[in-house]
Design a protein around this motif. Structure first.
Motif, mmCIF file in Angstrom:
data_model
loop_
_atom_site.group_PDB
_atom_site.id
_atom_site.type_symbol
_atom_site.label_atom_id
_atom_site.label_comp_id
_atom_site.label_asym_id
_atom_site.label_seq_id
_atom_site.Cartn_x
_atom_site.Cartn_y
_atom_site.Cartn_z
ATOM 1 N N ARG A 50 -35.672 53.138 127.364
ATOM 2 C CA ARG A 50 -34.790 52.062 126.894
ATOM 3 C C ARG A 50 -33.476 52.633 126.350
ATOM 4 N N ASN A 51 -33.557 53.767 125.661
ATOM 5 C CA ASN A 51 -32.348 54.413 125.146
ATOM 6 C C ASN A 51 -31.452 54.890 126.295
ATOM 7 N N GLU A 52 -32.072 55.399 127.348
ATOM 8 C CA GLU A 52 -31.298 55.852 128.503
ATOM 9 C C GLU A 52 -30.605 54.662 129.178
ATOM 10 N N ILE A 53 -31.310 53.543 129.292
ATOM 11 C CA ILE A 53 -30.733 52.327 129.869
ATOM 12 C C ILE A 53 -29.556 51.855 129.014
ATOM 13 N N ALA A 54 -29.750 51.830 127.710
ATOM 14 C CA ALA A 54 -28.683 51.402 126.793
ATOM 15 C C ALA A 54 -27.495 52.356 126.862
ATOM 16 N N GLY A 55 -27.769 53.641 127.017
ATOM 17 C CA GLY A 55 -26.692 54.624 127.126
ATOM 18 C C GLY A 55 -25.815 54.373 128.346
ATOM 19 N N ILE A 56 -26.441 53.989 129.449
ATOM 20 C CA ILE A 56 -25.673 53.668 130.662
ATOM 21 C C ILE A 56 -24.807 52.440 130.401
#
Length: 104
Positions: A50-56
């Motif tokens: 989820r953090n990686e998705i939010a980072g994008i």
């Protein structure tokens, strides 16, 4: 199509892949919950995705509207998987919450 739009589409495709990974983890979580076991490790993996998705989203300034617009402009099959993937994820998370609440 502009270079920045192509890059955003590539990142959106990456998000679809991440959401699909997330669905797999949530399905795995459901099996563990049904067995009455702890899911702390899986929750950590889910948080990382989820953090990686939010980072994008933050890096490319992608709003929900932007995503919909890019999906409409592109005929990419991967992007067409986003909506059903998110629907499945939401449904699984809802089921897991019920299972979790029922075991308390």
């Amino acid at each position: 199509m502009l270079k920045s739009e192509k890059e955003k589409i590539e990142q959106l495709k990456k998000q679809v892949e991440l959401y699909q990974e997330l669905v797999e983890l949530v399905e795995e979580e459901q099996q563990i919950l049904k067995q009455g076991q702890q899911t702390v490790e899986l929750k950590g993996k889910q948080r990382e995705i989820r953090n990686e998705i939010a980072g994008i989203d933050l890096k490319f300034n992608l709003s929900q509207g932007d995503k919909l617009k890019l999906m409409a402009q592109s005929d990419d099959e991967k992007l067409k998987q986003l909506k059903p993937t998110l629907q499945k994820l939401y449904s699984l998370e809802k089921e897991n919450q019920k299972i979790s609440e029922g075991s308390k």
